[in-house]
Design a protein around this motif. Structure first.
Motif, PDB file in Angstrom:
ATOM      1  N   ASP A  21     -16.128  31.265 -22.075  1.00 44.05           N
ATOM      2  CA  ASP A  21     -17.072  30.008 -22.332  1.00 44.05           C
ATOM      3  C   ASP A  21     -15.903  29.363 -22.809  1.00 44.05           C
ATOM      4  OD1 ASP A  21     -18.677  31.790 -20.878  1.00 44.05           O
ATOM      5  OD2 ASP A  21     -19.815  32.828 -22.947  1.00 44.05           O
ATOM      6  N   GLU A  22     -15.761  29.102 -24.055  1.00 41.69           N
ATOM      7  CA  GLU A  22     -15.252  28.124 -25.242  1.00 41.69           C
ATOM      8  C   GLU A  22     -14.214  27.497 -24.810  1.00 41.69           C
ATOM      9  OE1 GLU A  22     -15.591  29.532 -29.738  1.00 41.69           O
ATOM     10  OE2 GLU A  22     -13.861  30.755 -28.573  1.00 41.69           O
ATOM     11  N   ALA A  23     -12.863  27.965 -23.457  1.00 42.29           N
ATOM     12  CA  ALA A  23     -12.349  27.408 -23.172  1.00 42.29           C
ATOM     13  C   ALA A  23     -12.502  27.075 -21.777  1.00 42.29           C
ATOM     14  CB  ALA A  23     -10.969  28.683 -22.509  1.00 42.29           C
ATOM     15  N   LEU A  27     -11.984  22.950 -21.261  1.00 39.67           N
ATOM     16  CA  LEU A  27     -11.381  22.477 -19.939  1.00 39.67           C
ATOM     17  C   LEU A  27     -12.341  21.738 -18.572  1.00 39.67           C
ATOM     18  CD1 LEU A  27      -8.770  25.515 -18.926  1.00 39.67           C
ATOM     19  CD2 LEU A  27      -7.994  22.965 -20.180  1.00 39.67           C
ATOM     20  N   GLY A  28     -13.952  22.002 -19.114  1.00 35.99           N
ATOM     21  CA  GLY A  28     -14.505  21.857 -18.288  1.00 35.99           C
ATOM     22  C   GLY A  28     -14.629  21.835 -17.417  1.00 35.99           C
ATOM     23  N   VAL A  29     -14.603  23.726 -16.823  1.00 35.40           N
ATOM     24  CA  VAL A  29     -14.849  23.968 -15.593  1.00 35.40           C
ATOM     25  C   VAL A  29     -15.821  25.140 -16.200  1.00 35.40           C
ATOM     26  CG1 VAL A  29     -12.169  23.657 -14.723  1.00 35.40           C
ATOM     27  CG2 VAL A  29     -12.120  25.683 -16.596  1.00 35.40           C
ATOM     28  N   THR A  33     -14.256  29.409 -12.445  1.00 34.75           N
ATOM     29  CA  THR A  33     -12.466  29.098 -12.376  1.00 34.75           C
ATOM     30  C   THR A  33     -11.707  29.284 -13.002  1.00 34.75           C
ATOM     31  OG1 THR A  33     -13.805  26.740 -11.259  1.00 34.75           O
ATOM     32  CG2 THR A  33     -11.664  26.250 -12.295  1.00 34.75           C
ATOM     33  N   LEU A  34     -12.225  29.134 -14.376  1.00 36.56           N
ATOM     34  CA  LEU A  34     -10.034  29.413 -15.335  1.00 36.56           C
ATOM     35  C   LEU A  34      -9.987  30.791 -14.735  1.00 36.56           C
ATOM     36  CD1 LEU A  34      -9.649  28.832 -18.457  1.00 36.56           C
ATOM     37  CD2 LEU A  34     -11.477  30.297 -19.423  1.00 36.56           C
ATOM     38  N   ARG A  35     -11.227  31.857 -14.133  1.00 36.47           N
ATOM     39  CA  ARG A  35     -10.683  33.427 -14.361  1.00 36.47           C
ATOM     40  C   ARG A  35      -9.454  33.336 -12.695  1.00 36.47           C
ATOM     41  NH1 ARG A  35     -13.023  37.551 -17.545  1.00 36.47           N
ATOM     42  NH2 ARG A  35     -15.018  36.367 -18.040  1.00 36.47           N
ATOM     43  N   ARG A  36      -9.728  32.321 -11.774  1.00 33.76           N
ATOM     44  CA  ARG A  36      -8.802  32.482 -11.461  1.00 33.76           C
ATOM     45  C   ARG A  36      -7.995  31.622 -11.712  1.00 33.76           C
ATOM     46  NH1 ARG A  36      -8.634  27.670  -8.478  1.00 33.76           N
ATOM     47  NH2 ARG A  36      -9.399  26.501  -9.075  1.00 33.76           N
ATOM     48  N   LEU A  59      -3.808  26.450 -23.840  1.00 33.56           N
ATOM     49  CA  LEU A  59      -4.895  25.195 -22.642  1.00 33.56           C
ATOM     50  C   LEU A  59      -4.576  23.934 -22.766  1.00 33.56           C
ATOM     51  CD1 LEU A  59      -8.363  26.376 -23.809  1.00 33.56           C
ATOM     52  CD2 LEU A  59      -6.732  27.629 -21.917  1.00 33.56           C
ATOM     53  N   GLN A  60      -3.551  23.082 -24.248  1.00 28.99           N
ATOM     54  CA  GLN A  60      -3.967  21.545 -24.021  1.00 28.99           C
ATOM     55  C   GLN A  60      -1.953  21.801 -23.067  1.00 28.99           C
ATOM     56  OE1 GLN A  60      -3.448  22.403 -27.948  1.00 28.99           O
ATOM     57  NE2 GLN A  60      -5.179  20.748 -28.654  1.00 28.99           N
ATOM     58  N   ALA A  61      -1.786  22.463 -23.470  1.00 30.39           N
ATOM     59  CA  ALA A  61      -0.285  22.694 -22.942  1.00 30.39           C
ATOM     60  C   ALA A  61      -0.828  22.911 -20.773  1.00 30.39           C
ATOM     61  CB  ALA A  61       0.903  23.865 -22.731  1.00 30.39           C
ATOM     62  N   PHE A  62      -1.630  23.344 -20.649  1.00 29.29           N
ATOM     63  CA  PHE A  62      -1.990  22.735 -19.102  1.00 29.29           C
ATOM     64  C   PHE A  62      -2.413  21.786 -18.745  1.00 29.29           C
ATOM     65  CE2 PHE A  62      -5.654  23.378 -16.729  1.00 29.29           C
ATOM     66  CZ  PHE A  62      -5.411  24.057 -14.956  1.00 29.29           C
ATOM     67  N   VAL A  63      -3.564  21.339 -19.768  1.00 33.43           N
ATOM     68  CA  VAL A  63      -3.830  19.819 -19.445  1.00 33.43           C
ATOM     69  C   VAL A  63      -2.787  19.034 -20.023  1.00 33.43           C
ATOM     70  CG1 VAL A  63      -5.162  17.739 -20.529  1.00 33.43           C
ATOM     71  CG2 VAL A  63      -5.692  20.621 -20.853  1.00 33.43           C
ATOM     72  N   ALA A  64      -1.827  18.824 -19.798  1.00 34.64           N
ATOM     73  CA  ALA A  64      -0.748  18.426 -20.099  1.00 34.64           C
ATOM     74  C   ALA A  64       0.439  18.036 -18.856  1.00 34.64           C
ATOM     75  CB  ALA A  64       0.250  18.713 -21.268  1.00 34.64           C
TER      76      ALA A  64
END
Length: 69
Positions: A21-23, A27-29, A33-36, A59-64
């Protein structure tokens, strides 16, 4: 034999892990979607017992990596 501890060594720093939920909120998803994203190997997750957790740095690396160009 006793374990030897050295005072000059520091213990690893504890990392706070985020819940799905926090993650998802970060990410705004949705959690679906996160599990996918985890299933597709796009975001790494940590398994804690039967729960999925996320490191904020990952998560920050994913956004980058996901910058729209």
């Amino acid at each position: 034999m006793e374990a030897q501890y050295h005072l000059n060594k520091t213990a690893p720093k504890a990392v706070r892990l985020l819940t799905p939920d926090e993650a998802g909120q970060f990410l705004g998803v949705s959690t679906k979607t996160l599990r996918r994203l985890v299933k597709n190997g796009e975001i790494p997750a940590v398994k804690v017992s039967k729960s999925m957790r996320f490191e904020l740095a990952q998560l920050q690396a994913f956004v980058a990596r996901s910058v729209w160009r």
